[in-house]
Design an enzyme around this catalytic site. Structure first.
Site, PDB file in Angstrom:
ATOM      1  N   ARG A  16      -0.073  -4.134  -5.354  1.00 61.35           N
ATOM      2  CA  ARG A  16      -1.139  -3.385  -4.650  1.00 61.35           C
ATOM      3  C   ARG A  16      -1.602  -4.131  -3.410  1.00 61.35           C
ATOM      4  O   ARG A  16      -1.938  -3.524  -2.400  1.00 61.35           O
ATOM      5  CB  ARG A  16      -2.301  -3.098  -5.601  1.00 61.35           C
ATOM      6  CG  ARG A  16      -1.936  -2.028  -6.618  1.00 61.35           C
ATOM      7  CD  ARG A  16      -3.132  -1.571  -7.421  1.00 61.35           C
ATOM      8  NE  ARG A  16      -2.763  -0.527  -8.361  1.00 61.35           N
ATOM      9  CZ  ARG A  16      -3.212  -0.444  -9.604  1.00 61.35           C
ATOM     10  NH1 ARG A  16      -4.051  -1.361 -10.075  1.00 61.35           N
ATOM     11  NH2 ARG A  16      -2.839   0.551 -10.383  1.00 61.35           N
ATOM     12  N   ARG A 157       6.935   1.658   2.160  1.00 63.28           N
ATOM     13  CA  ARG A 157       5.754   1.898   1.322  1.00 63.28           C
ATOM     14  C   ARG A 157       6.089   2.839   0.164  1.00 63.28           C
ATOM     15  O   ARG A 157       5.733   2.601  -0.990  1.00 63.28           O
ATOM     16  CB  ARG A 157       4.669   2.499   2.224  1.00 63.28           C
ATOM     17  CG  ARG A 157       3.257   2.458   1.729  1.00 63.28           C
ATOM     18  CD  ARG A 157       2.947   3.417   0.642  1.00 63.28           C
ATOM     19  NE  ARG A 157       1.569   3.233   0.217  1.00 63.28           N
ATOM     20  CZ  ARG A 157       1.082   3.701  -0.907  1.00 63.28           C
ATOM     21  NH1 ARG A 157       1.847   4.346  -1.754  1.00 63.28           N
ATOM     22  NH2 ARG A 157      -0.171   3.506  -1.230  1.00 63.28           N
ATOM     23  N   LYS A 168       4.723  -1.085 -14.341  1.00 61.21           N
ATOM     24  CA  LYS A 168       4.057  -0.252 -15.346  1.00 61.21           C
ATOM     25  C   LYS A 168       4.919  -0.131 -16.604  1.00 61.21           C
ATOM     26  O   LYS A 168       4.414  -0.158 -17.719  1.00 61.21           O
ATOM     27  CB  LYS A 168       3.739   1.133 -14.765  1.00 61.21           C
ATOM     28  CG  LYS A 168       2.607   1.054 -13.742  1.00 61.21           C
ATOM     29  CD  LYS A 168       2.261   2.385 -13.129  1.00 61.21           C
ATOM     30  CE  LYS A 168       1.107   2.186 -12.145  1.00 61.21           C
ATOM     31  NZ  LYS A 168       0.795   3.385 -11.355  1.00 61.21           N
ATOM     32  N   THR A 243       5.200   8.467  -3.127  1.00 55.98           N
ATOM     33  CA  THR A 243       5.309   7.205  -3.871  1.00 55.98           C
ATOM     34  C   THR A 243       5.395   7.515  -5.365  1.00 55.98           C
ATOM     35  O   THR A 243       6.208   6.950  -6.104  1.00 55.98           O
ATOM     36  CB  THR A 243       4.087   6.294  -3.588  1.00 55.98           C
ATOM     37  OG1 THR A 243       3.983   6.097  -2.174  1.00 55.98           O
ATOM     38  CG2 THR A 243       4.212   4.947  -4.286  1.00 55.98           C
TER      39      THR A 243
HETATM   40  O1  PRE Z   1      -1.233   1.492  -7.538  1.00 58.21           O
HETATM   41  C1  PRE Z   1      -0.659   2.216  -8.331  1.00 58.21           C
HETATM   42  O2  PRE Z   1      -0.856   2.147  -9.564  1.00 58.21           O
HETATM   43  C2  PRE Z   1       0.311   3.208  -7.877  1.00 58.21           C
HETATM   44  O3  PRE Z   1       0.943   3.837  -8.695  1.00 58.21           O
HETATM   45  C3  PRE Z   1       0.451   3.473  -6.436  1.00 58.21           C
HETATM   46  C4  PRE Z   1      -0.375   4.673  -6.002  1.00 58.21           C
HETATM   47  C5  PRE Z   1      -0.220   4.777  -4.478  1.00 58.21           C
HETATM   48  O4  PRE Z   1       0.649   5.482  -4.003  1.00 58.21           O
HETATM   49  O5  PRE Z   1      -0.985   4.062  -3.791  1.00 58.21           O
HETATM   50  C6  PRE Z   1       0.184   5.889  -6.642  1.00 58.21           C
HETATM   51  C7  PRE Z   1      -0.339   6.380  -7.787  1.00 58.21           C
HETATM   52  C8  PRE Z   1      -1.603   5.905  -8.374  1.00 58.21           C
HETATM   53  O6  PRE Z   1      -2.404   6.978  -8.717  1.00 58.21           O
HETATM   54  C9  PRE Z   1      -2.325   4.976  -7.493  1.00 58.21           C
HETATM   55  C10 PRE Z   1      -1.787   4.474  -6.365  1.00 58.21           C
END
Ligand code: PRE
Length: 260
Positions: A16, A157, A168, A243
């Site tokens: 992040r 990105r 995850k 993403t």
């Molecule tokens: O940071 C995450 O957990 C992501 O999966 C990335 C991301 C994003 O594209 O910024 C995408 C989905 C989530 O809801 C939150 C953010």
């Protein structure tokens, strides 16, 4: 994040942090592109304005392909965070191959949504950020060069979704294995979504786009070089959803790599 240290790749906080840094690059690139009009001729395969001998494609395709041919030869596309827009024309590097440790499942190179990113960028994003709708013949090269920077920063990105997805998966193998086995796309999407993080991103983008697009020393308040709402809209409508699309595509195949 350091691709030579896999443990740094599976840490969601690290990922992040990198995604936040990329916001800056993307905003600055959009600011640069917003200095030009839409310039439809650049993207038109059959433009009457721009004729390219012995080439089947647009002016942007031509210049972007030349750039990818050069960059592939200095190992750009060996890096696990770089995905070519023209995978068929890239070349081998004359430099020694970098031996990256395994950081993603073995099919990761097969996930590449750059065609979709390019199409959305041209048809949806440019109209939102361009100075006005029209041509500026003397700036074809400058605008297309900026397009490449925007597209490469967006692509990096969006394909970072694979690192997010791997982090995850590793954090909850049991849950994701079950969802994948059931081909539960909605369930996967629900579990990878973090609405609080998304909201934070959108709020931060408004502030950043305002700050980066204006002169902090100006006496009178000036208009931002890029509409902050346009940047937020681009993220909300496409960058974050794409993403997530990459995350889902990656996870759906994740059990294919049994050793990892
Ligand atoms: O940071 C995450 O957990 C992501 O999966 C990335 C991301 C994003 O594209 O910024 C995408 C989905 C989530 O809801 C939150 C953010």
């Amino acid at each position: 994040m350091d691709f030579l240290k896999p443990e740094s790749v599976y840490n969601l906080a690290n990922i992040r942090e990198d995604l936040i840094r990329m916001e800056d690059t993307i905003i600055f690139n959009l600011i640069e592109r917003s200095d030009f009009p839409t310039m439809p001729s650049i993207y038109d395969n059959e433009s009457s304005e721009i004729k390219i001998p012995n080439f089947d494609g647009s002016f942007l395709d031509w210049i972007f392909q030349q750039q990818e041919i050069i960059e592939s030869q200095v190992r750009r596309y060996q890096s696990p965070d770089q995905y070519p827009f023209y995978p068929k024309i890239i070349k081998e590097s004359f430099l020694p191959t970098i031996k990256y440790p395994k950081v993603l499942a073995n099919y990761f190179r097969e996930i590449n949504i750059n065609d979709e990113i390019k199409k959305i960028y041209i048809t949806k994003m440019i109209p939102r950020v361009a100075k006005y709708d029209g041509e500026q013949g003397e700036n074809y090269g400058s605008a297309a060069t900026m397009d490449i920077s925007v597209l490469q920063s967006l692509s990096r990105r969006i394909h970072f979704g694979m690192f997010v997805a791997e982090a995850k998966f590793q954090a909850d193998r049991e849950l994701y294995t079950k969802l994948i086995k059931n081909n539960d796309i909605d369930g996967i999407e629900k579990n990878i979504t973090n609405s609080a993080v998304e909201e934070k991103i959108l709020k931060r983008l408004i502030q950043k786009a305002k700050a980066y697009g204006t002169d902090p020393t100006a006496d009178a308040q000036t208009a931002s070089k890029v509409h902050p709402e346009a940047v937020v809209g681009i993220y909300k409508d496409w960058v974050i959803p794409l993403t997530k699309k990459v995350e889902v595509e990656y996870l759906l195949r994740r059990l294919e790599d049994k050793e990892f």
